[in-house]
Design a protein around this motif. Structure first.
Motif, PDB file in Angstrom:
ATOM      1  N   ASP A 106      -8.548  -3.140  -1.078  1.00  0.00           N
ATOM      2  CA  ASP A 106      -9.943  -3.194  -1.514  1.00  0.00           C
ATOM      3  C   ASP A 106     -10.640  -4.214  -0.617  1.00  0.00           C
ATOM      4  O   ASP A 106     -10.842  -5.362  -1.000  1.00  0.00           O
ATOM      5  CB  ASP A 106     -10.017  -3.590  -2.988  1.00  0.00           C
ATOM      6  N   LYS A 116      -7.268  -8.239  -1.565  1.00  0.00           N
ATOM      7  CA  LYS A 116      -7.481  -7.572  -2.855  1.00  0.00           C
ATOM      8  C   LYS A 116      -7.005  -6.126  -2.787  1.00  0.00           C
ATOM      9  O   LYS A 116      -7.082  -5.479  -1.746  1.00  0.00           O
ATOM     10  CB  LYS A 116      -8.950  -7.626  -3.253  1.00  0.00           C
ATOM     11  N   VAL A 117      -6.496  -5.643  -3.921  1.00  0.00           N
ATOM     12  CA  VAL A 117      -6.009  -4.265  -4.013  1.00  0.00           C
ATOM     13  C   VAL A 117      -6.497  -3.610  -5.301  1.00  0.00           C
ATOM     14  O   VAL A 117      -6.874  -4.289  -6.255  1.00  0.00           O
ATOM     15  CB  VAL A 117      -4.462  -4.186  -3.980  1.00  0.00           C
ATOM     16  N   ARG A 118      -6.461  -2.288  -5.287  1.00  0.00           N
ATOM     17  CA  ARG A 118      -6.694  -1.477  -6.479  1.00  0.00           C
ATOM     18  C   ARG A 118      -5.392  -0.738  -6.758  1.00  0.00           C
ATOM     19  O   ARG A 118      -4.792  -0.164  -5.859  1.00  0.00           O
ATOM     20  CB  ARG A 118      -7.837  -0.492  -6.243  1.00  0.00           C
ATOM     21  N   THR A 135      -6.912  -4.121 -10.913  1.00  0.00           N
ATOM     22  CA  THR A 135      -7.196  -4.824  -9.673  1.00  0.00           C
ATOM     23  C   THR A 135      -6.174  -5.936  -9.517  1.00  0.00           C
ATOM     24  O   THR A 135      -5.510  -6.327 -10.479  1.00  0.00           O
ATOM     25  CB  THR A 135      -8.623  -5.415  -9.681  1.00  0.00           C
ATOM     26  N   GLU A 189       0.830  -1.209   0.000  1.00  0.00           N
ATOM     27  CA  GLU A 189       0.000   0.000   0.000  1.00  0.00           C
ATOM     28  C   GLU A 189       0.858   1.251   0.000  1.00  0.00           C
ATOM     29  O   GLU A 189       1.918   1.288   0.612  1.00  0.00           O
ATOM     30  CB  GLU A 189      -0.883   0.049   1.264  1.00  0.00           C
ATOM     31  N   LYS A 208      -4.389  -8.936  -6.314  1.00  0.00           N
ATOM     32  CA  LYS A 208      -4.456  -9.598  -5.016  1.00  0.00           C
ATOM     33  C   LYS A 208      -3.040  -9.784  -4.492  1.00  0.00           C
ATOM     34  O   LYS A 208      -2.129 -10.103  -5.256  1.00  0.00           O
ATOM     35  CB  LYS A 208      -5.157 -10.944  -5.143  1.00  0.00           C
TER      36      LYS A 208
END
Length: 155
Positions: A52, A57-59, A84, A20, A86
C-alpha cells in the motif's frame, strides 16, 4: 564515499517484497457464544498481501465467502475483508480492525486485535482475539473468538 552510499541504498531490498503474494489460509477458530465454546475451523481461504504505497504499509485482503470447514462454505467472510498492516525489519504487524456485516437474521459487529505475524519459509502464522456482538431479533449476543491463522504462500 558517495558511490558507496548509493550502492548500499540501491541494494537495500524492500521488506514488503517477501510478504507480497497470494496465500491459502487455514484458520483454527474457537468461538464462545451464549456460554458454549465450539471449534469452527476454516480451510483453504484465499488471501492476498499487497503493498500500500512504498512505505512498508500493506493490505491483507480476504475475498468474499470461500473455503470450507466445519462451519460450511461460510467459513470465509460474507464480503471482502481487508486488514491493514506494516512490514519492517521485525516482520509483519497487523492492525486492529472493526468490521460489521449483515447476517441472514441480523447484524454482526466484530473487533479483531492487532497481531504480529511470523514468516518461516513460505508459511505465515499469527493469532488474533476477536470480540463481537450479534444482534438477532433485537437481542444482542456476545461473541468471543480466538483465531489462529496459518497462511501458505502460493507460487
Amino acid at each position: 564515499m558517495a558511490v558507496a552510499v548509493l550502492s548500499f541504498v540501491s541494494c537495500t531490498t524492500d521488506p514488503v517484497k517477501k510478504y507480497e503474494g497470494s496465500y491459502k489460509v487455514d484458520i483454527d477458530r474457537s468461538v464462545t457464544t451464549m456460554g458454549a465454546t465450539t471449534d469452527q475451523p476454516a480451510k483453504g481461504l484465499n488471501m492476498n498481501i499487497v503493498a500500500d504505497g512504498n512505505n512498508g504499509k500493506v493490505r491483507i485482503v480476504f475475498p468474499p465467502a470461500q473455503g470450507s470447514g466445519e462451519c460450511g462454505e461460510q467459513c470465509g467472510m460474507s464480503e471482502e475483508m481487508v486488514f491493514t498492516g506494516k512490514v519492517d525489519k521485525d516482520g509483519l504487524h497487523i492492525d486492529a480492525k472493526s468490521h460489521a456485516y449483515n447476517a441472514p437474521d441480523g447484524r454482526v459487529s466484530m473487533t479483531y486485535s492487532a497481531a504480529d505475524a511470523s514468516l518461516e519459509g513460505k508459511t505465515l502464522k499469527w493469532s488474533q482475539s476477536v470480540e463481537g456482538t450479534a444482534n438477532f431479533m433485537d437481542e444482542n449476543i456476545s461473541i468471543t473468538e480466538t483465531d489462529n491463522y496459518t497462511a501458505t504462500k502460493q507460487d
